[in-house]
Design a protein around this motif. Structure first.
Motif, PDB file in Angstrom:
ATOM      1  N   GLU A 177       0.853  -1.188   0.000  1.00  0.00           N
ATOM      2  CA  GLU A 177       0.000   0.000   0.000  1.00  0.00           C
ATOM      3  C   GLU A 177       0.887   1.234   0.000  1.00  0.00           C
ATOM      4  O   GLU A 177       1.801   1.347   0.820  1.00  0.00           O
ATOM      5  CB  GLU A 177      -0.926   0.032   1.229  1.00  0.00           C
ATOM      6  CG  GLU A 177      -1.787   1.308   1.270  1.00  0.00           C
ATOM      7  CD  GLU A 177      -2.794   1.345   2.413  1.00  0.00           C
ATOM      8  OE1 GLU A 177      -2.800   0.419   3.256  1.00  0.00           O
ATOM      9  OE2 GLU A 177      -3.569   2.320   2.462  1.00  0.00           O
ATOM     10  N   ASN A 213      -4.564   4.951  -1.933  1.00  0.00           N
ATOM     11  CA  ASN A 213      -5.738   5.521  -1.254  1.00  0.00           C
ATOM     12  C   ASN A 213      -6.359   6.642  -2.068  1.00  0.00           C
ATOM     13  O   ASN A 213      -5.658   7.547  -2.524  1.00  0.00           O
ATOM     14  CB  ASN A 213      -5.341   6.066   0.123  1.00  0.00           C
ATOM     15  CG  ASN A 213      -4.980   4.963   1.076  1.00  0.00           C
ATOM     16  OD1 ASN A 213      -5.846   4.263   1.602  1.00  0.00           O
ATOM     17  ND2 ASN A 213      -3.682   4.769   1.281  1.00  0.00           N
ATOM     18  N   GLU A 259      -8.077   2.120  -3.105  1.00  0.00           N
ATOM     19  CA  GLU A 259      -8.749   1.951  -1.812  1.00  0.00           C
ATOM     20  C   GLU A 259      -9.657   3.143  -1.541  1.00  0.00           C
ATOM     21  O   GLU A 259      -9.211   4.284  -1.557  1.00  0.00           O
ATOM     22  CB  GLU A 259      -7.722   1.865  -0.672  1.00  0.00           C
ATOM     23  CG  GLU A 259      -6.848   0.653  -0.742  1.00  0.00           C
ATOM     24  CD  GLU A 259      -5.981   0.490   0.508  1.00  0.00           C
ATOM     25  OE1 GLU A 259      -6.146   1.241   1.491  1.00  0.00           O
ATOM     26  OE2 GLU A 259      -5.118  -0.408   0.479  1.00  0.00           O
ATOM     27  N   ASP A 304     -11.748   0.427   2.159  1.00  0.00           N
ATOM     28  CA  ASP A 304     -10.812   0.654   3.267  1.00  0.00           C
ATOM     29  C   ASP A 304     -11.578   0.861   4.573  1.00  0.00           C
ATOM     30  O   ASP A 304     -12.741   1.273   4.564  1.00  0.00           O
ATOM     31  CB  ASP A 304      -9.985   1.908   2.940  1.00  0.00           C
ATOM     32  CG  ASP A 304      -8.639   1.914   3.642  1.00  0.00           C
ATOM     33  OD1 ASP A 304      -8.390   1.048   4.498  1.00  0.00           O
ATOM     34  OD2 ASP A 304      -7.828   2.798   3.307  1.00  0.00           O
ATOM     35  N   LYS A 325     -11.024  -4.340   3.396  1.00  0.00           N
ATOM     36  CA  LYS A 325      -9.985  -4.202   4.408  1.00  0.00           C
ATOM     37  C   LYS A 325     -10.644  -3.982   5.774  1.00  0.00           C
ATOM     38  O   LYS A 325     -11.283  -2.949   5.995  1.00  0.00           O
ATOM     39  CB  LYS A 325      -9.065  -3.030   4.060  1.00  0.00           C
ATOM     40  CG  LYS A 325      -8.345  -3.221   2.726  1.00  0.00           C
ATOM     41  CD  LYS A 325      -7.282  -2.157   2.490  1.00  0.00           C
ATOM     42  CE  LYS A 325      -6.061  -2.397   3.339  1.00  0.00           C
ATOM     43  NZ  LYS A 325      -4.971  -1.424   3.019  1.00  0.00           N
ATOM     44  N   GLU A 338      -6.229  -5.101   8.662  1.00  0.00           N
ATOM     45  CA  GLU A 338      -5.325  -3.963   8.840  1.00  0.00           C
ATOM     46  C   GLU A 338      -4.824  -3.863  10.280  1.00  0.00           C
ATOM     47  O   GLU A 338      -5.551  -4.181  11.221  1.00  0.00           O
ATOM     48  CB  GLU A 338      -6.074  -2.649   8.574  1.00  0.00           C
ATOM     49  CG  GLU A 338      -6.482  -2.405   7.145  1.00  0.00           C
ATOM     50  CD  GLU A 338      -6.915  -0.953   6.976  1.00  0.00           C
ATOM     51  OE1 GLU A 338      -6.107  -0.163   6.482  1.00  0.00           O
ATOM     52  OE2 GLU A 338      -8.052  -0.616   7.352  1.00  0.00           O
TER      53      GLU A 338
END
Ligand code: C2E
Ligand code: MG
Ligand code: MG
Ligand code: MG
Length: 279
Positions: A59, A117, A149, A178, A199, A235
């Motif tokens: 990421e 992101n 995400e 996310d 996630k 996560e």
């Protein structure tokens, strides 16, 4: 703005608010400068596949290294950048940079995914699909290794967002939700989203060993994800025991300090790719 003081000597628009306001303006100027002077960097945090027992993705996480103030956390400036609209140039830079890195790895035969992101503000800008299309074309990446995400929250709602996500899928990218579990998504709604990955937020992982509610929620999310044929990433996994429980529950991937913190590209390559055959 002038606000009269009340009879007890306080005003509604007080000094502390003015101070806060000025601080925000200074911060906005700082961000402008950061964009111009390239003070941003991307760090990368590995995502580890529990069955394959190896890193299969990273990421990209933005870092601001301010010449005077030093390290500034994204949680301290992404919010403001969203309010001022500066998230657009920042987000464009992040996507471009991450795709250039992905291209380098693809040319070297490394099949790692790169996850980026995206703020809801970016997603909802009219030309976002075009922007992603252009960056994919210009960097010449294989888009199936690019994952976007998007946080699960109230903005991601209704037909418009589903339409935007569908258009992104048509570009060939992978989509992840996310911070799952902290927002408002209903299961029905999740079923309609063209997503590939969920996630699970760190909040639930934190409680997995000693909070039965958190454990049940994680179990439920994993069961549901399997039904909908979605992959699961946990996560903020910090300790061995959390990793074991997640593996036992059928979680696909983990991300967290137990594997690695977000690190700069040179460290990442040194630790994971140096002297390694790339496949
Ligand atoms: P996120 O996307 O949910 O990223 C995960 C955050 O958790 C990262 O914080 C990461 O450093 C941290 N983390 C990962 N593993 C662990 C762990 O085991 N323990 C703990 N305590 N923390 C862990 P970071 O890098 O500070 O980023 C915070 C948030 O800022 C991100 O949350 C994301 O929402 C936002 N952000 C970061 N980079 C970007 C970007 O390029 N664009 C946008 N729009 N938002 C970004
Ligand atoms: Mg993220
Ligand atoms: Mg998250
Ligand atoms: Mg977050």
């Amino acid at each position: 703005e002038t606000k009269k003081k009340g009879k007890h000597g306080f005003s509604i628009y007080n000094d502390s608010m003015a101070h806060h306001h000025n601080k925000k303006i200074r911060f906005k100027n700082d961000i402008d400068k950061a964009i111009e002077e390239k003070q941003f960097q991307l760090y990368y945090q590995p995502q580890y596949n529990l069955n394959a027992e190896k890193v299969v993705a990273v990421e990209a996480l933005i870092r601001w290294i301010h010449p005077k103030k030093g390290f500034i956390s994204p949680t301290d400036f992404i919010d403001i950048a969203e309010q001022t609209g500066q998230i657009h140039p920042i987000g464009k830079w992040v996507l471009q940079e991450a795709c250039e890195q992905l291209k380098i790895w693809q040319d070297r035969g490394l099949a790692w995914k790169v996850s980026v992101n995206i703020s809801p503000k970016q997603l909802f800008k009219d030309d976002f699909i075009e922007l992603v299309f252009n960056i994919i074309s210009e960097t010449n990446i294989d888009p199936k290794y690019l994952e976007l995400e998007i946080t699960e929250n109230i903005y991601i709602n209704g037909e418009y967002s589903i339409m935007k996500l569908r258009k992104l899928k048509e570009l060939g990218v992978s989509l992840a939700i996310d911070d799952f579990g902290t927002g408002y998504s209903s299961l029905q709604y999740l079923k309609e989203l063209p997503i590939d990955v969920i996630k699970i937020d760190k909040l639930f992982i934190d409680g997995i060993l000693n909070n039965l509610n958190d454990l049940s929620i994680i179990k439920g999310i994993i069961t549901m994800a399997k039904t909908l044929d979605l992959k699961i990433i946990a996560e903020g996994v910090e300790i061995e025991k959390q990793m074991e429980v997640l593996k036992y529950l059928g979680c696909d991937m983990i991300q967290g300090y137990i594997i690695e913190k977000p690190i700069p590209i040179n460290e990442l390559e040194e630790r994971y790719l140096h002297n390694k055959k790339m496949t």
